[in-house]
Scaffold this active site. Structure first.
Site, PDB file in Angstrom:
ATOM      1  N   ARG A   4       1.622   7.314   1.721  1.00 18.80           N
ATOM      2  CA  ARG A   4       2.626   7.403   2.778  1.00 18.80           C
ATOM      3  C   ARG A   4       3.144   8.802   3.067  1.00 18.80           C
ATOM      4  NH1 ARG A   4       7.720   4.775  -0.588  1.00 18.80           N
ATOM      5  NH2 ARG A   4       6.655   4.817  -2.581  1.00 18.80           N
ATOM      6  N   MET A  28      -4.559   2.983   4.877  1.00 16.75           N
ATOM      7  CA  MET A  28      -3.263   2.517   5.398  1.00 16.75           C
ATOM      8  C   MET A  28      -3.489   1.828   6.741  1.00 16.75           C
ATOM      9  SD  MET A  28      -0.749   5.725   4.443  1.00 16.75           S
ATOM     10  CE  MET A  28      -1.987   7.006   4.706  1.00 16.75           C
ATOM     11  N   CYS A  66      -2.496  -4.870  -0.979  1.00 11.42           N
ATOM     12  CA  CYS A  66      -1.595  -5.012   0.163  1.00 11.42           C
ATOM     13  C   CYS A  66      -0.558  -6.104  -0.103  1.00 11.42           C
ATOM     14  CB  CYS A  66      -2.377  -5.344   1.429  1.00 11.42           C
ATOM     15  SG  CYS A  66      -1.307  -5.559   2.883  1.00 11.42           S
TER      16      CYS A  66
END
Length: 418
Positions: free
Chosen positions: A275, A46, A150
């Site tokens: 996340r 990330m 991405c």
């Protein structure tokens, strides 16, 4: 309206609550090339998040042992912790190949206790990606990974990340160039396709296997989806049916039940967590505990206090160490050097504020702590705010045991659980 793909915006749309599967569990281990990953859980790369401080923090927060006298805080290797594989932030292959050796080391910094660790690259030039993959191999990384997932506009504009999903022939050239350049395992993380009219994940996985890649990871959304809607796990299952190399599933894994359900529904070899990790860094430990015992513990106030403070302390120490290295390299403290150090300090505090919103998620009255952190100017002030907040909470807990009354000032009006 422009889409911004920031972690703060990556909330789940009407998440599905999965029951605990009776049979399926996250596998104890799997192999990527000659690298054993145990357990079969992966920290997703990330941007702006998975630097060395966060990776080591996740590893330590994730430690779990079922042995007699086992303790989640016992020092252990990454393969013995609840997180089997750690990945770096995605790094520009173009930038990595051009930058000076000293700066390159800073971008590729990791510690011995992070093994096994994978370095993720993005770019679109086969030669440059091959050169950068060799740099990562020479730096001691266990695995090199190519980012084809991405969705950020600035990355896609350079034909990187998910932008490449519109050009399978070029992806094939990249696969061959990188595979020829390195002997360590080579993997790829990708999305289903550019949009619903361009689903290429099965074809791409077959190409990866044919080109000698050692594993694939699928985020079961398209680039157009961004982080909206439900991840379509059926495409993970389709990829698993199409190839014999390991398949890592990614998308909408928020709980141990989700992880087990993904394995049950897709038969994937491993589960990748993204996340949810900043908000719940215990997720890997919980998955390991659930796999071993069929149950898992939720973090206590003291767990959160130790987690927040330890992470921020590590961040401050890392900045101080970088500053010390800069001073050691410099013949004199120049004005430019001082400016650079001051910027590092500001960046440290800025990152603390960024993480505060995630780390205080679910903490009653967490908004009050966030406000104190956002108002702080220095790292020490952030640590003081954390200490004060949790000290007051502990005192309130003692008081509530005595008279079942919680001081009103600890619970801001209209706010209970963030």
């Amino acid at each position: 309206m422009k889409k911004r793909y920031t972690l703060e915006k990556k909330q789940w749309d009407d998440p599905i609550e999965h029951a605990m599967p009776e049979r399926a569990r996250v596998p104890a281990s799997f192999d990527i090339g000659g690298v054993r990953i145990a357990p079969a859980t992966v920290l997703a790369p990330m941007a702006g998040v998975t630097d060395t401080v966060f990776r080591r923090f996740i590893k330590n927060a994730s430690m779990f042992s079922t042995g007699e006298g086992g303790d989640v805080e016992t020092a252990t290797t990454n393969q013995q912790s609840g997180c089997g594989l750690i990945m770096t932030e995605f790094t520009s292959a173009d930038g990595l190949s051009r930058m000076r050796e000293t700066k390159r080391k800073r971008y590729l910094t990791y510690y011995d206790d992070e093994h096994p660790i994978s370095a993720q690259l993005f770019g679109s030039n086969p030669v440059t990606l091959a050169d950068s993959a060799r740099i990562c191999q020479d730096a001691g990384f266990d695995i090199v990974d190519l980012n084809l997932g991405c969705p950020a506009k600035r990355v896609v504009a350079c034909n990187g990340g998910s932008g490449l999903l519109r050009d399978l022939p070029l992806i094939g050239e990249i696969f061959k160039a990188v595979r020829a350049a390195v002997s360590i395992p080579f993997t790829v993380k990708f999305r289903m396709g550019w949009n619903d009219k361009n689903i290429v994940c099965v074809e791409l996985a077959k190409m990866a296997e044919d080109c000698g890649l050692n594993a694939v990871a699928l985020h079961a959304r398209t680039r157009e989806d961004g982080y909206t809607g439900q991840a379509r796990w059926e495409w993970i299952a389709a990829v698993k049916d199409a190839v014999s190399i390991p398949v890592i599933g990614n998308g909408d894994v928020r709980t141990p039940e989700d992880a087990a359900a993904m394995v049950e529904k897709t038969r994937c070899d491993a589960v990748m967590i993204g996340r949810v990790a900043p908000a719940n860094p215990w997720i890997f430990r919980q998955i390991a505990q659930y796999t071993a015992t069929g149950r898992y513990d939720s973090p206590t106030d003291q767990d959160r206090y130790r987690m927040i403070r330890d992470y921020f302390q590590k961040m401050v120490e890392e900045i101080e160490m970088e500053n010390a290295n800069e001073i050691a390299r410099a013949e004199a403290i120049t004005a430019a050097g001082q400016i650079a150090r001051e910027k590092q300090a500001r960046d440290c505090v800025g990152k603390m504020k960024q993480f505060a919103a995630w780390f205080t998620h679910g903490v009653p009255g967490g908004g009050a702590l966030r406000k104190q952190i956002f108002d702080a100017k220095k790292g020490a002030a952030v640590l003081d705010a954390v200490d004060e907040f949790f000290t007051r909470r502990a005192e309130a807990a003692v008081a509530s045991e005595e008279d079942e009354v919680v001081p009103a000032e600890l619970v801001p009006a209209g706010e209970y659980c963030d």
